[in-house]
Design a protein around this motif. Structure first.
Motif, PDB file in Angstrom:
ATOM      1  N   GLY A 199       0.830  -1.206   0.000  1.00 27.05           N
ATOM      2  CA  GLY A 199       0.000   0.000   0.000  1.00 27.05           C
ATOM      3  C   GLY A 199       0.859   1.247   0.000  1.00 27.05           C
ATOM      4  O   GLY A 199       0.575   2.214  -0.707  1.00 27.05           O
ATOM      5  N   TYR A 200       1.945   1.177   0.781  1.00 25.30           N
ATOM      6  CA  TYR A 200       2.860   2.308   0.808  1.00 25.30           C
ATOM      7  C   TYR A 200       3.478   2.517  -0.576  1.00 25.30           C
ATOM      8  O   TYR A 200       3.651   3.638  -1.036  1.00 25.30           O
ATOM      9  CB  TYR A 200       3.959   2.063   1.846  1.00 25.30           C
TER      10      TYR A 200
ATOM     11  N   SER B   4       1.037   4.571  -2.833  1.00 29.79           N
ATOM     12  CA  SER B   4       0.969   6.023  -2.648  1.00 29.79           C
ATOM     13  C   SER B   4       2.355   6.641  -2.803  1.00 29.79           C
ATOM     14  O   SER B   4       2.491   7.783  -3.221  1.00 29.79           O
ATOM     15  CB  SER B   4       0.355   6.378  -1.298  1.00 29.79           C
TER      16      SER B   4
ATOM     17  N   PHE C 271       3.426   8.106  -6.272  1.00 23.44           N
ATOM     18  CA  PHE C 271       3.169   9.497  -6.656  1.00 23.44           C
ATOM     19  C   PHE C 271       4.481  10.286  -6.647  1.00 23.44           C
ATOM     20  O   PHE C 271       4.785  11.021  -7.577  1.00 23.44           O
ATOM     21  CB  PHE C 271       2.184  10.169  -5.700  1.00 23.44           C
ATOM     22  N   VAL C 272       5.228  10.135  -5.550  1.00 24.94           N
ATOM     23  CA  VAL C 272       6.463  10.892  -5.388  1.00 24.94           C
ATOM     24  C   VAL C 272       7.527  10.405  -6.367  1.00 24.94           C
ATOM     25  O   VAL C 272       8.153  11.192  -7.076  1.00 24.94           O
ATOM     26  CB  VAL C 272       6.984  10.773  -3.942  1.00 24.94           C
TER      27      VAL C 272
ATOM     28  N   THR D  79      -7.466   7.381  -7.284  1.00 26.11           N
ATOM     29  CA  THR D  79      -7.553   7.016  -5.875  1.00 26.11           C
ATOM     30  C   THR D  79      -8.338   5.726  -5.707  1.00 26.11           C
ATOM     31  O   THR D  79      -7.934   4.818  -4.974  1.00 26.11           O
ATOM     32  CB  THR D  79      -8.254   8.127  -5.078  1.00 26.11           C
TER      33      THR D  79
ATOM     34  N   LEU E 122      -6.255   2.711  -6.861  1.00 22.55           N
ATOM     35  CA  LEU E 122      -5.172   2.345  -5.943  1.00 22.55           C
ATOM     36  C   LEU E 122      -5.731   1.744  -4.652  1.00 22.55           C
ATOM     37  O   LEU E 122      -5.194   0.765  -4.135  1.00 22.55           O
ATOM     38  CB  LEU E 122      -4.302   3.569  -5.636  1.00 22.55           C
ATOM     39  N   ALA E 123      -6.828   2.332  -4.141  1.00 23.52           N
ATOM     40  CA  ALA E 123      -7.411   1.806  -2.910  1.00 23.52           C
ATOM     41  C   ALA E 123      -7.962   0.401  -3.138  1.00 23.52           C
ATOM     42  O   ALA E 123      -7.838  -0.473  -2.279  1.00 23.52           O
ATOM     43  CB  ALA E 123      -8.503   2.738  -2.400  1.00 23.52           C
TER      44      ALA E 123
ATOM     45  N   PHE F 247      -5.191  -1.985  -3.153  1.00 23.52           N
ATOM     46  CA  PHE F 247      -4.735  -2.160  -1.766  1.00 23.52           C
ATOM     47  C   PHE F 247      -5.646  -3.127  -1.016  1.00 23.52           C
ATOM     48  O   PHE F 247      -5.173  -4.051  -0.336  1.00 23.52           O
ATOM     49  CB  PHE F 247      -4.710  -0.792  -1.076  1.00 23.52           C
ATOM     50  N   VAL F 248      -6.962  -2.923  -1.154  1.00 25.29           N
ATOM     51  CA  VAL F 248      -7.920  -3.824  -0.499  1.00 25.29           C
ATOM     52  C   VAL F 248      -7.722  -5.256  -1.016  1.00 25.29           C
ATOM     53  O   VAL F 248      -7.703  -6.214  -0.240  1.00 25.29           O
ATOM     54  CB  VAL F 248      -9.374  -3.352  -0.755  1.00 25.29           C
TER      55      VAL F 248
END
Lengths: 316, 300
Positions: A246-247, A250, A253-254, A284, A287-288, A291-292
């Protein structure tokens, strides 16, 4: 087991629905008029009204919510307000291969490095090796990726010239050496978390009676560690790896910003000021949901590998 | 909480409850060299944030005529390629990062503690509701929810506070709930309940004081997380508004311009400030855990 499977699956579905709802209402309550953004600042009232109708923004919020949910089940996430009103799924389909390749490479690297570091540290707890490894792990956990990335670029691209500068291109189309730095940057934190968990879990396992038995049988320390301890110590590591993924999502993005990689993150927020609501919302959501899904798979793997969980959950 | 560990009583500091625990925990904390060093560094950074903008000859919005000047007596750390005095910008960035961090953490505590206490103490439907709600928030990995909120609502300090607090409270609420749940079953809470003391008073007098240590530890380490999150959002261009400097934004600006001609110090100074702050907060959090938990003394 079937009941457990169904239960977990239902919970994941509820999570996905919750994520849909939350992202929809955050986007729907956005300040400013999306129709005005879509039509352009200087558009005539008629053009704005037309854009509003075209994007379905003239319908009541709850109707739009219902239509959105129906759309999601058909793989339709709406259209971009800017950028030619292209369907959101087109953006995702273009960006996802890059984001996924990077996340996959990073989690493989993180598992490799993390497991080996954790093993090396757990072999001699509180030794010099252990302490120095755990200090670097702490640095790996705390240093944010946008600090690590510029520093690595300064060293390996600008000073030493070992690696090429970012290529601004599809990752699948360029040479693998472009992948090295983004992967390392993205993998640093998960690797550190996995190393920490491997060490803790191994030390816990090594205190168990069956390890003493294995040692008493005269097995070599390495055999005991690899064959008896690691197998049982691996479960918490698996969970850590799942959460770390999950990390990675997100964090992408960076990393996509620093290395100018056209992944899903960079496509949705690359132009600040131009708020392309539906693309951000779709990204979003995607990605979520990933993750789920990963959490679900981790849970199921955990249950398959650890009979105690199966028994406990089965009776509950 | 007159549960002071025997080791404290033995030192002859007097045995009257929580008033004793705090100073001895502090002295234990300061005896840890890493924690003491971290405290020093953090104090320096706070001093820089509070004092330097007041004594600096430059305003953080003032573009001087010196562009990309090296470090000198006039500009202690030099200037960046827009002519801003680097040290002034760093100090203002520290102000922004630290106030966002502390402000968000206060919001998180204000929301997370009561919700966690209520859910943990009363259980039943309040608990179920809370757990479902936090499950929902945990479906968003890391700071993805904050990215969504900031990208849609636009950059501003206010939005940033809300976005980060919304992302942060579920973790704390879960921690408080778990601790409350285990405290509720302890003898002294059951005794209080048997005496007919109202629930509100039990929570305030008997549960909350016992929760302070884990909350202080969690808040210290969370603070580091919030500061990273703010810097991440600002780095992505969806954090504080354009007029304010922020460490994250400074790294991002220096990063985009430095592929051509490079002045590494523009990246290195903000990166150093941010890393030091975050590392020291983590060291401090770990040391606090050891200092506040008397049981861990046996291990050292």
């Amino acid at each position: 087991m079937l009941q457990f499977l169904l239960q977990r699956f239902a919970l994941a579905l509820v999570s996905v629905w919750a994520v849909c709802t939350l992202t929809f209402f955050i986007a729907a309550s956005a300040p400013g008029d999306p129709a005005l953004i879509a039509a352009g600042e200087k558009a005539s009232p008629a053009a704005v009204a037309m854009a509003r109708h075209d994007l379905g923004l003239d319908k009541p919020v709850l109707t739009r919510y219902g239509l959105y949910l129906v759309g999601v089940t058909h793989g339709d996430l709406g259209r971009s307000f800017l950028r030619d009103r292209e369907p959101v799924t087109h953006f995702l389909r273009r960006g996802l291969p890059n984001t996924f390749l990077l996340a996959f490479a990073a989690i493989v690297l993180a598992l490799l490095v993390g497991l080996m570091t954790g093993l090396a540290a757990a072999l001699r707890p509180n030794s010099l090796v252990d302490r120095s490894l755990m200090t670097s792990v702490l640095i790996g956990v705390t240093l944010p990726n946008f600090v690590l990335a510029p520093v690595l670029i300064l060293i390996f691209v600008q000073s030493l010239g070992w690696l090429p500068p970012p290529a601004q291109d599809n990752l699948w189309a360029i040479t693998p050496d472009h992948l090295v730095l983004p992967t390392v940057v993205l993998a640093a934190r998960p690797a550190a978390l996995i190393a920490r968990m491997t060490r803790a879990s191994l030390l816990e396992t090594l205190r168990q009676d069956y390890i003493r038995t294995a040692r008493a049988k005269g097995l070599s320390p390495l055999t005991v560690l690899l064959k008896h301890a690691l197998k049982n110590a691996f479960l918490p590591v698996l969970t850590t790896a799942g959460v770390s993924f999950g990390y990675l999502l997100s964090g992408s993005f960076v990393v996509e910003r620093v290395f100018t990689i056209p992944g899903v993150g960079e496509q949705s927020i690359s132009s600040p000021g131009e708020r392309d609501y539906s693309v951000i919302q779709g990204t979003t959501l995607l990605l979520a949901v990933i993750f789920v899904g990963i959490n679900l798979v981790t849970d199921l793997l955990y249950a398959t590998l650890d009979p105690r969980v199966k028994a406990a959950e089965g009776t509950a | 909480m007159s549960l002071a560990p025997p080791s404290l009583l033995g030192k002859g500091v007097g045995g009257l409850g929580s008033s004793v625990a705090a100073p001895s925990a502090l002295s234990r904390l300061l005896r840890n060299p890493l924690a003491a060093a971290s405290l020093c560094v953090l104090t320096l950074i706070v001093l820089m944030a509070v004092v330097y903008p007041l004594i600096s000859p430059y305003s953080y919005t003032h573009q001087t005529a010196d562009i990309s000047a090296p470090a000198s007596a006039r500009h202690w750390l030099g200037t960046d390629d827009s002519g801003y005095d680097l040290l002034t910008r760093l100090a203002m960035g520290a102000r922004v990062s630290l106030s966002v961090g502390v402000g968000v953490e206060i919001l998180v505590l204000a929301v997370g503690i009561p919700i966690g206490l209520i859910a943990g103490y009363y259980g039943r439907w309040t608990d179920t509701l809370l757990m479902r709600l936090t499950d929902m928030m945990f479906a968003f990995p890391d700071i993805l929810l904050a990215i969504l909120i900031m990208a849609i609502y636009g950059q501003s300090l206010g939005n940033l506070f809300v976005a980060l607090a919304i992302t942060g409270w579920p973790g704390l609420a879960r921690l408080v709930r778990g601790q409350t749940l285990s405290l509720r079953g302890r003898e002294f809470v059951e005794a209080a309940r048997a005496l007919g003391i109202p629930s509100g008073q039990i929570i305030r007098r008997h549960v909350l004081p016992n929760l302070l240590s884990p909350i202080v530890v969690a808040a210290t380490i969370d603070l580091a997380g919030v500061i990273i999150a703010e810097a991440t959002l600002s780095f992505l261009g969806i954090g504080v508004q354009d007029t304010l400097p922020s460490w994250g934004k400074m790294i991002s600006v220096a990063q985009t311009s430095h592929y051509g001609r490079s002045n590494p110090s523009l990246v290195i100074y903000p990166a150093l400030c941010l890393s030091l702050t975050v590392l020291c907060l983590n060291f401090l959090g770990d040391a606090l855990r050891d200092a506040l938990d008397p049981r861990s003394e046996k291990n050292t």
